[in-house]
Design a protein around this motif. Structure first.
Motif, mmCIF file in Angstrom:
data_model
loop_
_atom_site.group_PDB
_atom_site.id
_atom_site.type_symbol
_atom_site.label_atom_id
_atom_site.label_comp_id
_atom_site.label_asym_id
_atom_site.label_seq_id
_atom_site.Cartn_x
_atom_site.Cartn_y
_atom_site.Cartn_z
ATOM 1 N N HIS A 209 0.853 -1.190 0.000
ATOM 2 C CA HIS A 209 0.000 0.000 0.000
ATOM 3 C C HIS A 209 0.889 1.240 0.000
ATOM 4 N N LYS A 215 -1.729 -4.375 1.606
ATOM 5 C CA LYS A 215 -3.160 -4.632 1.440
ATOM 6 C C LYS A 215 -3.330 -5.791 0.459
ATOM 7 N N LYS A 221 -8.661 -4.827 3.053
ATOM 8 C CA LYS A 221 -7.718 -4.870 4.164
ATOM 9 C C LYS A 221 -7.226 -6.287 4.418
#
Length: 333
Positions: A209, A215, A221
């Motif tokens: 990320h 991620k 997430k």
């Protein structure tokens, strides 16, 4: 269980070899080092290590076809951190080929530490991670700058800042002289990054990320565990301070995210590169502004009284596990 580390480095010859020796000693099987416009002897210093794979930073064109990396490929020319994320992704692909289970993304001035007293054991550490965990985040502890010069700072320094603020929320300050305005200002005693670094499980669809966080490829997430620490040897002595902000000379005023770089970092960048100070003057500047005096160290080690009766612990902690690893390496020579 096979573990790898990936580093993107620029002019880190003072730290690089010892960083790799340390991580090899605590259980890392493969280290991928990407050199990013480096001009020192870093490559030559580690060319004898069979456990190291040496590359230059990957071209943005290599992964330009991957839409989920567009943030990095589109900004790779301007931002070092974009190139660092691309290098991490590239190392992931190499890990898949070599059957590696975990990849840790670090800088040359960062060491993994999972125990403050006993030498870290990464094999044991990762075996204890639940199978659903995709990413492990390591919390940052920053070295205390208390010498003008170190030989091997990993061996010689054991005091670390463990909190950016006191337990009651009050910040800890240093005073910094601004030679451009000839005024002094307060700034945080914590000079470097505080967001930590991470390790990713290779058999999952995880991508960077940014340099601190990961991620899933679809943007969702990742299942993340906060455990262990990163020891950050940021601007640990005068020469490293000069090198750090010389490397920072062409850094834009914003991060990859678009957020503005902290004013203190921009000021130190300009002091090192445009103030007209020579090396001796910059060393003196470090001593007078960034170095912690014996009196300051003594005060920081004390417990503080809070609301008459409550005690606040010292914001410093001593870590001797790294020193033990290097002492062991010296004995093996």
């Amino acid at each position: 269980m096979k573990i790898a580390v990936v580093l993107t480095v620029k002019n880190e010859n003072r730290l690089l070899r010892n960083n790799l020796l340390y991580h090899d000693a605590i259980g890392v099987d493969r280290i991928f080092v990407y050199f990013d416009n480096t001009t020192d002897q870093g490559k030559e210093s580690i060319s004898d290590f069979e456990f190291v794979t040496i590359n230059d930073s990957v071209s943005a064109k290599k992964y330009g076809h991957l839409h989920y990396l567009e943030k990095f490929t589109s900004q790779a020319r301007e931002h070092h951190t974009a190139r660092q994320c691309l290098n991490t992704f590239d190392a992931q692909q190499l890990c898949k080929k070599e059957g590696i289970d975990w990849l840790i993304s670090l800088d040359a001035d960062e060491l993994i530490c999972t125990h403050f007293i006993k030498p870290s054991n990464l094999k044991s550490f990762f075996k204890g991670i639940a199978k659903n965990v995709e990413v492990v985040n390591f919390n940052t502890l920053e070295v205390l700058q208390r010498r003008e010069s170190y030989g091997n700072v990993f061996l010689e320094e054991t005091l670390f800042k463990q909190n950016r603020k006191l337990k009651n929320g009050r910040p800890i300050y240093k005073k910094l002289f601004n030679p451009f305005t000839e005024t002094s200002t307060k700034f945080s005693w914590w000079y470097g990054q505080h967001l930590g670094k991470g390790a990713i499980r290779i058999d999952r669809e995880i991508i960077p990320h940014n340099v601190h966080r990961f991620k899933r490829k679809d943007g969702s997430k990742a299942d993340t565990l906060n455990k262990g620490n990163i020891l950050h040897y940021h601007a640990y002595d005068a020469l490293d301070f000069i090198k750090k902000f010389t490397n920072f000379s062409d850094h834009p005023n914003t991060f990859l995210s678009g957020n503005k770089v902290e004013s203190i970092k921009l000021l130190l960048r300009d002091i090192v590169n445009t103030s007209g100070m020579d090396v001796m003057e910059l060393k003196e500047y470090f001593k007078e502004n960034l170095l912690f005096t014996e009196a300051e160290v003594k005060d920081l080690k004390k417990e503080k009284t809070y609301f008459l009766f409550k005690k606040l612990p010292s914001p410093l902690t001593e870590i001797i596990s790294v020193q033990k690893v290097f002492k062991s390496l010296i004995l093996k020579k």
